[in-house]
Enzyme design. Structure first.
Site, PDB file in Angstrom:
ATOM      1  N   GLY A 110       0.815  -1.218   0.000  1.00 52.67           N
ATOM      2  CA  GLY A 110       0.000   0.000   0.000  1.00 52.67           C
ATOM      3  C   GLY A 110       0.846   1.264   0.000  1.00 52.67           C
ATOM      4  O   GLY A 110       2.079   1.215   0.130  1.00 52.67           O
TER       5      GLY A 110
ATOM      6  N   ARG B  45      -6.590   2.832  18.324  1.00 51.38           N
ATOM      7  CA  ARG B  45      -6.129   4.127  18.846  1.00 51.38           C
ATOM      8  C   ARG B  45      -6.794   4.560  20.134  1.00 51.38           C
ATOM      9  O   ARG B  45      -6.153   5.149  20.999  1.00 51.38           O
ATOM     10  CB  ARG B  45      -6.354   5.226  17.793  1.00 51.38           C
ATOM     11  CG  ARG B  45      -5.402   5.125  16.621  1.00 51.38           C
ATOM     12  CD  ARG B  45      -5.669   6.263  15.656  1.00 51.38           C
ATOM     13  NE  ARG B  45      -4.983   6.021  14.396  1.00 51.38           N
ATOM     14  CZ  ARG B  45      -5.423   6.450  13.218  1.00 51.38           C
ATOM     15  NH1 ARG B  45      -6.544   7.145  13.140  1.00 51.38           N
ATOM     16  NH2 ARG B  45      -4.735   6.203  12.124  1.00 51.38           N
TER      17      ARG B  45
ATOM     18  N   CYS C  47      -3.108  10.832  10.518  1.00 55.08           N
ATOM     19  CA  CYS C  47      -2.127  11.735   9.891  1.00 55.08           C
ATOM     20  C   CYS C  47      -2.376  13.209  10.238  1.00 55.08           C
ATOM     21  O   CYS C  47      -1.443  13.959  10.557  1.00 55.08           O
ATOM     22  CB  CYS C  47      -2.128  11.539   8.378  1.00 55.08           C
ATOM     23  SG  CYS C  47      -3.777  11.359   7.680  1.00 55.08           S
TER      24      CYS C  47
ATOM     25  N   ARG D 101     -11.123  16.944   1.811  1.00 51.87           N
ATOM     26  CA  ARG D 101     -10.221  16.289   0.847  1.00 51.87           C
ATOM     27  C   ARG D 101     -10.033  17.226  -0.339  1.00 51.87           C
ATOM     28  O   ARG D 101     -11.019  17.748  -0.886  1.00 51.87           O
ATOM     29  CB  ARG D 101     -10.844  14.972   0.389  1.00 51.87           C
ATOM     30  CG  ARG D 101      -9.918  14.098  -0.419  1.00 51.87           C
ATOM     31  CD  ARG D 101      -8.824  13.477   0.385  1.00 51.87           C
ATOM     32  NE  ARG D 101      -9.340  12.494   1.320  1.00 51.87           N
ATOM     33  CZ  ARG D 101      -8.587  11.924   2.272  1.00 51.87           C
ATOM     34  NH1 ARG D 101      -7.307  12.248   2.411  1.00 51.87           N
ATOM     35  NH2 ARG D 101      -9.106  11.032   3.094  1.00 51.87           N
TER      36      ARG D 101
ATOM     37  N   HIS E  37      -0.656  17.110   3.650  1.00 50.34           N
ATOM     38  CA  HIS E  37      -1.870  17.682   4.229  1.00 50.34           C
ATOM     39  C   HIS E  37      -1.547  19.096   4.724  1.00 50.34           C
ATOM     40  O   HIS E  37      -0.494  19.320   5.334  1.00 50.34           O
ATOM     41  CB  HIS E  37      -2.332  16.892   5.455  1.00 50.34           C
ATOM     42  CG  HIS E  37      -2.922  15.542   5.152  1.00 50.34           C
ATOM     43  ND1 HIS E  37      -3.129  15.064   3.880  1.00 50.34           N
ATOM     44  CD2 HIS E  37      -3.376  14.563   5.995  1.00 50.34           C
ATOM     45  CE1 HIS E  37      -3.673  13.852   3.949  1.00 50.34           C
ATOM     46  NE2 HIS E  37      -3.824  13.532   5.211  1.00 50.34           N
TER      47      HIS E  37
ATOM     48  N   ASN F  68       1.827  13.598   4.656  1.00 53.56           N
ATOM     49  CA  ASN F  68       0.915  12.703   5.375  1.00 53.56           C
ATOM     50  C   ASN F  68       1.336  11.250   5.325  1.00 53.56           C
ATOM     51  O   ASN F  68       1.015  10.475   6.224  1.00 53.56           O
ATOM     52  CB  ASN F  68      -0.504  12.845   4.812  1.00 53.56           C
ATOM     53  CG  ASN F  68      -0.556  12.634   3.318  1.00 53.56           C
ATOM     54  OD1 ASN F  68       0.089  13.371   2.551  1.00 53.56           O
ATOM     55  ND2 ASN F  68      -1.280  11.639   2.867  1.00 53.56           N
TER      56      ASN F  68
END
Ligand code: A2P
Length: 343
Positions: A16, A103, A134, A240, A247, A320
């Site tokens: 990825g 998280r 991120c 986005r 970012h 990011n």
């Protein structure tokens, strides 16, 4: 104490956008790797990736993939982490997980090495350490010293997030749509619900019952967990934008005690991981295309918020995929190796 001084490492989600960067970061930062196992879905089995000049075949991620592995970096989506991280931990492997799966688990530390490296010790609870979102990582790196010095009462953040945060398919979608539009060709939107090329979507991750998106609420909850202060007010709008890497964030903070823009600039100039890029008279401020490919969190446009007593505005940009994901995970692994495994 490990006397061998090298470690067996695995990367889950190796094919990825983040996984590939994790492999590069391990190489660039000269992480003490004895062996590396590259794991992805069955679709990628046998595909070759390169580490330190050697081709390594990707293996299918299985419950038994972590036998003999010391540290595994995961970036294969929340469902995959939820399912496979416990198998890894059960085999004695320490997981650094980039997904949102763990998280907010109170037993799992959520770590940004420049901010709360001490939390890494809690990996002993479940054998898992979570890498934050991120957008949260690049926000807390500059806000941590400000919180320690002036006390942050409230944060208002709006993000401008690159498509690479969604993964490889989204990078391809922006590329294809941009070419199609410029060539008057037909195109589809498969990854996002609307056209991303030449557009801005105020929609990242799913919408929740309170009208916010999950991404926005991640910024709220993760910021409080990392800064270890549930009293901080955080409100976010995540957007986005048609940018490939990097970012950007407009951040407004209200502090408990007065912080002038000049004080903030001086403090951030000596903050590890931050580069102040702030010379507007010469058109110098943080830009996504400058942040891409490096590991600093760039901060600029630092100015007093003239609408309130103790307010500051700033513009914060980072890569990011690197600091927002892969680099942060490898930094955690470095601390684990040095301070906890003894390599
Ligand atoms: P694959 O390439 O074989 O699909 P990205 O975020 O860029 O889309 O990457 C996601 C990563 O997670 C890829 O390496 C992908 O592998 C991996 N992945 C996705 N689903 C699974 C799964 N069920 N098991 C293992 N790896 C997965």
């Amino acid at each position: 104490m490990n006397t061998d001084r090298t470690l067996n490492v695995a990367v889950a989600g190796a094919t990825g956008a983040v996984g590939i960067q994790m492999i590069s970061c391990l190489e660039e930062r000269n992480f003490p790797v004895k062996s590396i196992r590259l794991l992805a879905s069955g679709r990628s089995k046998g595909r070759k990736l390169t580490f330190r000049g050697r081709e390594i075949a990707v293996e299918e991620l299985k419950e038994t993939s972590f036998k003999g592995i010391d540290i595994a970096l995961f970036s294969a989506g929340g469902g995959t982490s939820e399912k496979f991280a416990p198998f890894a931990a059960n085999d004695g492997c320490i997981v650094v997980d980039n997904s949102s799966a763990w998280r907010m688990d109170p037993e799992v530390p959520l770590v940004v090495p420049e901010v709360n490296p001490h939390a890494i010790a809690q990996f002993r609870n479940k054998g898992i350490i979570a890498n934050p979102n991120c957008s949260t990582i690049q926000m807390v790196v500059p806000l941590n010293p400000l919180h320690k010095t002036y006390g942050i009462r409230r944060i208002v953040v709006s993000t401008y997030q690159a498509v690479s945060g969604t993964g490889k398919k989204a990078i391809d979608e922006l590329d294809l749509q941009t070419r199609a539009i410029l060539n008057f060709k037909a195109f589809e939107s498969k990854v996002y619900p609307h056209t991303i090329a030449f557009n801005c979507l105020p929609h990242i991750d799913v919408f929740l019952a309170n009208g916010y998106t999950k991404e926005e609420m991640k910024m709220v909850h993760e910021t409080r967990k990392i800064l270890e202060d549930d009293s901080i007010g955080v409100t976010a709008t995540t957007v986005r934008v048609p940018v490939f890497y990097g970012h950007s964030e407009s951040i407004n903070i209200e502090t408990k005690t007065k912080a002038a823009a000049s004080d903030v600039r001086a403090l951030l100039e000596k903050t590890t991981g931050v580069k102040v890029v702030d010379d507007p008279e010469n058109n110098i401020y943080p830009l996504a295309i400058d942040a891409a490919g490096q590991d600093f969190t760039l901060v600029g446009r630092i100015r007093d918020d003239e609408s309130i007593e103790n307010g500051i505005n700033m513009w914060v940009v980072a890569d990011n995929i690197r600091k927002g994901a892969a680099t942060n995970a490898v930094q955690i692994a470095e601390i684990l190796a040095k301070e906890y495994i003894g390599v």
